[in-house]
Design a protein around this motif. Structure first.
Motif, PDB file in Angstrom:
ATOM      1  N   PRO A 125       0.803  -1.230   0.000  1.00 10.06           N
ATOM      2  CA  PRO A 125       0.000   0.000   0.000  1.00 10.06           C
ATOM      3  C   PRO A 125       0.831   1.274   0.000  1.00 10.06           C
ATOM      4  O   PRO A 125       0.406   2.289  -0.553  1.00 10.06           O
ATOM      5  CB  PRO A 125      -0.837  -0.120   1.273  1.00 10.06           C
ATOM      6  N   GLN A 126       2.034   1.230   0.604  1.00  9.19           N
ATOM      7  CA  GLN A 126       2.834   2.446   0.649  1.00  9.19           C
ATOM      8  C   GLN A 126       3.484   2.773  -0.700  1.00  9.19           C
ATOM      9  O   GLN A 126       3.875   3.921  -0.935  1.00  9.19           O
ATOM     10  CB  GLN A 126       3.911   2.354   1.738  1.00  9.19           C
ATOM     11  N   TRP A 127       3.588   1.771  -1.588  1.00  9.75           N
ATOM     12  CA  TRP A 127       4.186   2.036  -2.904  1.00  9.75           C
ATOM     13  C   TRP A 127       3.786   0.944  -3.909  1.00  9.75           C
ATOM     14  O   TRP A 127       4.556   0.060  -4.219  1.00  9.75           O
ATOM     15  CB  TRP A 127       5.714   2.117  -2.808  1.00  9.75           C
ATOM     16  N   PRO A 128       2.561   0.995  -4.433  1.00  6.31           N
ATOM     17  CA  PRO A 128       2.145  -0.017  -5.425  1.00  6.31           C
ATOM     18  C   PRO A 128       2.994   0.086  -6.686  1.00  6.31           C
ATOM     19  O   PRO A 128       3.260   1.186  -7.184  1.00  6.31           O
ATOM     20  CB  PRO A 128       0.689   0.366  -5.726  1.00  6.31           C
TER      21      PRO A 128
END
Length: 301
Positions: A125-128
């Motif tokens: 979620p923090q960097w797809p």
């Protein structure tokens, strides 16, 4: 097993690749240019691995502003497993052809269309790493085409409209203008009229609307050479022959039991009905009408 509806929802784009650009103009996105050309590509996206991956329709679209790949998927219901398949399709196509791919998902019901339209982020979620963002066509954004002039101007789009609104209460408002447009087209291009008559039949299969469509085609089958019109003509001949047999037996005062009557009225094989009619001319009972042919009796002995 692939359904007729599934086939119709993506094949219509293969038959008229320009339909994609026209159908998406009502969406709130930058417009796609009218294609200069479109080349069908192999739909098999399998590599040297045990899992087979196959897109429904794949086209290489050439437009004035450049080229892109159009992958069309017909989706009948929400399926979370499709997200990984679609992500694979897009990545594989970009790697193989070095062209930007577009994923078009065609849905006949609003629930599936809403599900398919949601962007899917792939990765933490923090960097797809990837975001899957399909373009979706369904009954909520494909317009109802309900005038003869509009239907005649764009028959492929009208076919798509009829298929995607096939479960609407007022679908006959689309089917009547479409039948009229196809009737006009059949006079100059019977093969194309037949193609889109069949696609409409496939797309409406297993819906109540297919009954309306059959009635519209049956109203003047001389305009159509499709398998649907041939089937309707054969059914009409069969019903006529059933009536002839019953009238002949009644006229000759030969008793017909309820069981015999049901056997005659439920038969839709014209050859069998013709054979029964010929026998009814001289038979003295329904047993003689239904008697097996000598050749059949010999085969069973």
């Amino acid at each position: 097993m692939v359904s007729s509806l599934h086939e119709a929802m993506h094949r219509v784009f293969r038959e008229d690749p320009g339909l994609f650009a026209r159908a998406t103009r009502a969406l709130d996105i930058p417009p796609f240019e009218t294609p200069i050309s479109a080349t069908p590509l192999p739909t098999d996206l399998t590599e040297n691995q045990p899992v087979e991956r196959r897109v429904d329709t794949l086209l290489r679209i050439k437009a004035a502003g450049g080229e892109y790949l159009l992958a069309v998927e017909a989706q009948g219901k929400p399926d979370p497993d499709k997200h990984s398949s679609w992500a694979y399709y897009m990545a594989h196509l970009y790697a193989k052809y070095k062209l930007p791919p577009v994923l078009l998902v065609v849905c006949q019901d609003r629930k599936t269309a809403n599900w398919a339209a949601r962007p899917v982020k792939i990765g933490p979620p923090q960097w797809p790493a990837l975001t899957l963002h399909p373009l979706v066509l369904g009954p909520g954004n494909v317009p109802v085409i309900d005038t003869p002039d509009a239907a005649a101007r764009d028959i492929p789009l009208t076919v798509l409209s009829a298929v995607l609104h096939g479960r609407d209460r007022n679908v006959d408002d689309i089917l009547k203008p479409l039948a009229a447009a196809l009737r006009g087209l059949a006079a100059s291009d019977p093969d194309t009229a037949t193609l889109f008559t069949e696609l409409t039949s496939q797309g409406l299969d297993k819906t109540e609307a297919i009954k309306i469509w059959r009635q519209l085609v049956a109203a003047d089958t001389s305009f159509f050479t499709s398998s649907l019109s041939q089937e309707i003509r054969a059914e009409g001949e069969a019903r006529g022959r059933v009536k002839d047999i019953l009238l002949l037996l009644e006229g000759r005062s030969i008793p017909v039991s309820d069981t015999d009557r049901e056997r005659i009225t439920t038969c839709d094989d014209l050859d069998t009905l013709d054979r029964w009619f010929r026998r009814a001319i001289t038979a003295t009972s329904t047993t003689e009408v239904f008697a097996e042919d000598p050749t059949q009796q010999a085969q069973q002995q």
